[in-house]
Design an enzyme around this catalytic site. Structure first.
Site, PDB file in Angstrom:
ATOM      1  CE  LYS A  91      53.698  32.673  65.161  1.00 44.57           C
ATOM      2  NZ  LYS A  91      54.963  33.718  65.222  1.00 44.57           N
ATOM      3  CE1 TYR A  96      38.958  38.802  34.628  1.00 45.11           C
ATOM      4  CE2 TYR A  96      39.778  37.478  36.597  1.00 45.11           C
ATOM      5  CZ  TYR A  96      38.900  38.031  36.010  1.00 45.11           C
ATOM      6  OH  TYR A  96      37.649  38.036  36.518  1.00 45.11           O
TER       7      TYR A  96
END
Length: 376
Positions: free
Chosen positions: A36, A260
């Site tokens: 999955k 940042y």
């Protein structure tokens, strides 16, 4: 050619992991490979084929679309869709000839009403996970009885549960096993030959009593430790390496910042490398300032804030002569004698390898090989 975000997947390692896990199973236990979420970011189709080559007898997914993807690729092995299905999704799952999981009579009726050939139903009993399935054993057995009486469109194929703490709290794992045992016995009485299954990767390597008729292994087939510590402790071989490269090397003087928020400010003269990979590729912002990468065979600390497309690595006060533009950077994998595992990186962000792998985005180029030989 340098790639800014490159996941190299060794399919031979996937195959060997399946073979190794199968060798430790209780005699007669079947192996189901859980592929999955795009095989946890590794690539569902190539991984499914490698797992089947390693001896997996079945595949499992979470969604109808994932089952359809396997069938569209020509994979014919039995497929179990373990997740919830709406009416629309159910039609996709049945078109893919998948077996499905039920915990209510209404769902069984809905499958029987549209099935054009017998659909395998696995009844789920919730022994403690608290998500899908019913907590009431009698209600779960009633669902099984409903399947047996619902006509030729459905057939009772499996009985299952799922463990909440197989990678941790042993006492609760034992409680779930004890609760599942009488349900499994009652289900065998209703349909001899039914497939009884409960074990995920952690239970498979930790508790042979959980093996039953089939185990469902996901994270372990990729060579990650189900306990998120060290894959070699269970004889597993990591299949994925994640790399990037140095885009630029520049000097930083005391007071210069990078990234940042100025979370990194140089306290001394130092050199920094910008690496063009970031959280849009799967290197989570939560890792900022908490992890190392490998460059030229040595650990280097990533500093400052991980941004969408770049991260910064400190190289030290002397500019390394062997590091420059397009020097390879390893985020998961080996470089010389050093290694960074998925467990190390995921623990640094307070998570598990499953989430790390699943977070590798479509911007990450995936290539496949078998012990170095390219697979097309």
């Amino acid at each position: 050619m340098a790639l800014r975000a490159h996941a190299r997947v060794n399919l031979a390692a996937v195959q060997r992991n399946v073979e190794h896990l199968r060798a430790g199973l209780t005699r007669g236990t079947e192996f189901c490979a859980v592929v999955k979420a795009n095989a946890s970011g590794h690539g569902a189709i190539p991984v499914a084929r490698a797992a089947l080559a390693g001896g997996a007898g079945r595949l499992a997914v979470a969604t109808a679309g994932e089952a359809a993807e396997l069938r569209a690729a020509g994979i014919q092995a039995p497929v179990l869709v373990m997740g919830a299905l709406s009416r629309q999704e159910m039609a996709v799952a049945l078109q893919a000839r998948a077996e499905v999981v039920a915990w209510s009579p209404g769902f069984v009726d809905a499958v029987a009403a549209v099935a054009w050939e017998p659909v395998g139903i696995h009844v789920k009993y919730d022994t403690g996970m608290g998500r899908l399935g019913t907590r009431d054993r009698d209600a779960a057995l009633a669902v099984a009885d409903h399947v047996l009486g619902a006509g030729p469109g459905v057939r009772l194929t499996g009985a299952m549960t799922h463990f909440a703490t197989a990678d941790g709290d042993r006492a609760f794992l034992d409680d779930q096993l004890a609760a599942f045992a009488p349900f499994a016995e009652a289900m065998r009485g209703r349909r001899p030959g039914i497939t009884i299954h409960s074990a995920n990767s952690a239970a498979t390597v930790r508790e042979p009593a959980s093996h039953g008729d089939m185990v469902r292994c996901g994270i372990a087939i990729y060579g990650a430790d189900p306990m998120n510590v060290a894959p070699e402790a269970h004889g597993l071989e990591p299949a994925l390496a994640l790399t990037s490269y140095v885009a630029v090397v520049k000097r930083a003087r005391p007071g210069d910042s990078a990234g940042y928020g100025r979370r990194f400010v140089a306290e001394r003269e130092t050199w920094l490398a910008t690496v063009p990979i970031g959280y849009a590729d799967g290197i989570r912002r939560a890792l900022s300032g908490r992890f190392d990468v490998l460059i030229a065979g040595h650990r280097r600390r990533a500093v400052g804030t991980v941004s969408m497309d770049n991260l910064t690595v400190e190289l030290g006060p002397v500019p390394p002569a062997d590091i420059g533009p397009e020097t390879p950077v390893t985020l998961i994998g080996r470089d010389g004698d050093e290694r960074i595992t998925a467990e190390e990186l995921s623990n640094a962000m307070g998570s598990i390898a499953h989430e790390l792998f699943c977070g590798l985005s479509t911007r990450v180029t995936r290539t496949y090989h078998r012990d170095g030989e390219p697979v097309r």
